[in-house]
Scaffold this active site. Structure first.
Site, PDB file in Angstrom:
ATOM      1  N   LEU A   1      11.184   1.320   6.950  1.00 17.19           N
ATOM      2  CA  LEU A   1      10.560   1.785   5.718  1.00 17.19           C
ATOM      3  C   LEU A   1      11.318   3.046   5.299  1.00 17.19           C
ATOM      4  O   LEU A   1      11.435   3.985   6.102  1.00 17.19           O
ATOM      5  CB  LEU A   1       9.079   2.122   5.939  1.00 17.19           C
ATOM      6  CG  LEU A   1       8.428   2.584   4.645  1.00 17.19           C
ATOM      7  CD1 LEU A   1       8.155   1.403   3.725  1.00 17.19           C
ATOM      8  CD2 LEU A   1       7.156   3.357   4.891  1.00 17.19           C
TER       9      LEU A   1
ATOM     10  N   GLU B   1      12.932   2.881  14.069  1.00 20.59           N
ATOM     11  CA  GLU B   1      11.992   3.883  13.523  1.00 20.59           C
ATOM     12  C   GLU B   1      10.747   3.882  14.387  1.00 20.59           C
ATOM     13  O   GLU B   1      10.636   3.102  15.341  1.00 20.59           O
ATOM     14  CB  GLU B   1      11.643   3.580  12.056  1.00 20.59           C
ATOM     15  CG  GLU B   1      10.903   2.282  11.848  1.00 20.59           C
ATOM     16  CD  GLU B   1      10.452   2.039  10.405  1.00 20.59           C
ATOM     17  OE1 GLU B   1      10.259   3.006   9.642  1.00 20.59           O
ATOM     18  OE2 GLU B   1      10.275   0.860  10.045  1.00 20.59           O
TER      19      GLU B   1
ATOM     20  N   LYS C   1       6.453  -1.848   1.867  1.00 18.73           N
ATOM     21  CA  LYS C   1       5.286  -1.245   2.541  1.00 18.73           C
ATOM     22  C   LYS C   1       4.126  -2.229   2.429  1.00 18.73           C
ATOM     23  O   LYS C   1       3.192  -2.057   1.640  1.00 18.73           O
ATOM     24  CB  LYS C   1       4.973   0.122   1.921  1.00 18.73           C
ATOM     25  CG  LYS C   1       4.202   1.048   2.872  1.00 18.73           C
ATOM     26  CD  LYS C   1       4.330   2.487   2.445  1.00 18.73           C
ATOM     27  CE  LYS C   1       3.404   3.435   3.184  1.00 18.73           C
ATOM     28  NZ  LYS C   1       3.494   3.417   4.629  1.00 18.73           N
TER      29      LYS C   1
ATOM     30  N   TYR D   1       0.824  -1.211   0.000  1.00 15.76           N
ATOM     31  CA  TYR D   1       0.000   0.000   0.000  1.00 15.76           C
ATOM     32  C   TYR D   1       0.855   1.257   0.000  1.00 15.76           C
ATOM     33  O   TYR D   1       2.063   1.205   0.206  1.00 15.76           O
ATOM     34  CB  TYR D   1      -0.938  -0.004   1.210  1.00 15.76           C
ATOM     35  CG  TYR D   1      -0.258   0.365   2.522  1.00 15.76           C
ATOM     36  CD1 TYR D   1       0.584  -0.543   3.178  1.00 15.76           C
ATOM     37  CD2 TYR D   1      -0.424   1.631   3.082  1.00 15.76           C
ATOM     38  CE1 TYR D   1       1.217  -0.198   4.359  1.00 15.76           C
ATOM     39  CE2 TYR D   1       0.210   1.981   4.279  1.00 15.76           C
ATOM     40  CZ  TYR D   1       1.030   1.064   4.910  1.00 15.76           C
ATOM     41  OH  TYR D   1       1.667   1.407   6.075  1.00 15.76           O
TER      42      TYR D   1
HETATM   43  N1  PDD Z   1       3.303   5.250   7.320  1.00 14.78           N
HETATM   44  N2  PDD Z   1       7.956   4.085   8.873  1.00 14.78           N
HETATM   45  C1  PDD Z   1       6.824   3.364   8.862  1.00 14.78           C
HETATM   46  C2  PDD Z   1       6.821   2.022   9.528  1.00 14.78           C
HETATM   47  C3  PDD Z   1       5.667   3.860   8.241  1.00 14.78           C
HETATM   48  O1  PDD Z   1       4.533   3.129   8.221  1.00 14.78           O
HETATM   49  C4  PDD Z   1       5.710   5.157   7.647  1.00 14.78           C
HETATM   50  C5  PDD Z   1       4.518   5.751   6.949  1.00 14.78           C
HETATM   51  C6  PDD Z   1       6.926   5.875   7.699  1.00 14.78           C
HETATM   52  C7  PDD Z   1       7.055   7.236   7.078  1.00 14.78           C
HETATM   53  O2  PDD Z   1       7.066   7.143   5.670  1.00 14.78           O
HETATM   54  P1  PDD Z   1       6.577   8.354   4.753  1.00 14.78           P
HETATM   55  O3  PDD Z   1       7.414   9.523   5.101  1.00 14.78           O
HETATM   56  O4  PDD Z   1       6.815   7.871   3.368  1.00 14.78           O
HETATM   57  O5  PDD Z   1       5.118   8.601   5.058  1.00 14.78           O
HETATM   58  C8  PDD Z   1       8.016   5.302   8.305  1.00 14.78           C
HETATM   59  C9  PDD Z   1       2.102   5.582   6.588  1.00 14.78           C
HETATM   60  C10 PDD Z   1       1.852   7.037   6.460  1.00 14.78           C
HETATM   61  C11 PDD Z   1       0.925   4.783   7.121  1.00 14.78           C
HETATM   62  O6  PDD Z   1       1.118   3.591   7.292  1.00 14.78           O
HETATM   63  O7  PDD Z   1      -0.162   5.327   7.315  1.00 14.78           O
END
Ligand code: PDD
Length: 290
Positions: free
Chosen positions: A203, A179, A147, A33
């Site tokens: 991620l 993270e 993801k 996703y």
């Molecule tokens: N989550 N690390 C994890 C485990 C994440 O699920 C996310 C983002 C990030 C930050 O990534 P980005 O800057 O590309 O949003 C880091 C999304 C927003 C979610 O699962 O809703």
């Protein structure tokens, strides 16, 4: 203005959007996703999100007939249909619908779903006072760079943090900070930035990537090397990044107060620079938090 969904070729209102109970996303979390934010009607960093999406698909060997251009078109059509200027877009592809069996089903097409809903503004207070985070052991698999829909460890960690009054759960492994449950984390030490390297334990956040280049463009040294739990407790500044929270200062880690509970200058600066970046890409009123 409304929330809408797109399922395998058709737009509909979200209440009419259903998928089969044998979708492999339900049964195995067998899909990937993305989440994209829209400012002033413009999806921010869409190219980056699409690239990561297709990398995730390749990593789990899911095939799709949709191209990046197709998804882009669906997003723009959907935004027009939903008439939303500030929105959150979610899309996923699962391996498809078939009788439950662990092996990949043959001759089954993958399922693409997307929805567009009004964006959610996190409370402004979080940026003024800083957020709190608690620590949790990272119990996830070793392909966190994908993801994938398998988010149960993230969900459990985040909920535990919220139940204890913290905003985010920060995951550690072997004494190192990895993270957040849905964010990346940075610390500032002696005017330099540290963040976990983009390998298969995290991620590779799109926001993380932009913040690293923004920091470097204003001559702040960024070290993409692991830092310890102890370093986090004693950092000069701590901040989180993510699509939803952008750049969020952290002023409390467990019961430890960071920077006397104040938002630090480097975090402030990067937050401003990031807003400028959004602004440049998406237009003047793109700024979410004033
Ligand atoms: N989550 N690390 C994890 C485990 C994440 O699920 C996310 C983002 C990030 C930050 O990534 P980005 O800057 O590309 O949003 C880091 C999304 C927003 C979610 O699962 O809703």
């Amino acid at each position: 203005m409304c929330s809408i969904a797109f399922i395998n070729g058709q737009f509909m209102t979200i209440d009419k959007a259903y998928v089969n109970i044998e979708d492999r996303g339900y049964q195995f979390g067998d899909g990937v996703y993305e989440v994209v934010y829209v400012y002033e009607g413009v999806p921010f960093a869409l190219e980056d999100h699409l690239e990561r999406f297709f990398n995730s698909l390749n990593s789990v060997k899911i095939q799709t007939d949709y191209t990046k251009q197709d998804i882009e078109q669906i997003i723009y059509d959907g935004l027009k249909e939903a008439n939303l200027k500030y929105a959150e877009i979610y899309f996923q592809i699962t391996r498809g619908t078939s009788r439950r069996t662990h092996t990949f089903p043959e001759k089954v097409s993958s399922n693409f779903v997307l929805n567009i809903q009004p964006g959610v503004n996190p409370p402004t207070e979080l940026w003024e006072k800083g957020a709190s985070v608690s620590l949790a052991k990272d119990i996830r698999w070793s392909r966190c760079d994908i993801k994938s829909l398998n988010l149960l460890p993230n969900v459990l960690a985040k909920q535990e943090a919220r139940d204890n009054g913290y905003f985010e759960s920060v995951l550690y492994r072997d004494g190192y900070i990895i993270e957040g449950s849905s964010t990346n984390i940075f610390i500032v030490e002696n005017n330099q930035i540290y963040t976990y390297p983009a390998n298969s334990h995290i991620l590779g956040g799109i926001t993380r990537k932009h913040i690293i280049s923004l920091a470097e463009s204003i001559n702040i040294k960024v070290n993409q090397i692991p830092f310890t739990v102890e370093q986090l407790y004693h950092a000069n500044e701590v901040f989180l990044t993510g699509t939803y929270i952008e750049v969020l200062p952290v002023t409390k880690v467990n019961s430890e107060i960071i920077n006397n509970g104040l938002v630090g200058p480097i975090t402030k600066k990067l937050n401003e620079e990031y807003k400028k970046w959004i602004n440049n890409e998406c237009g003047l009123s793109a700024i979410k938090i004033s």
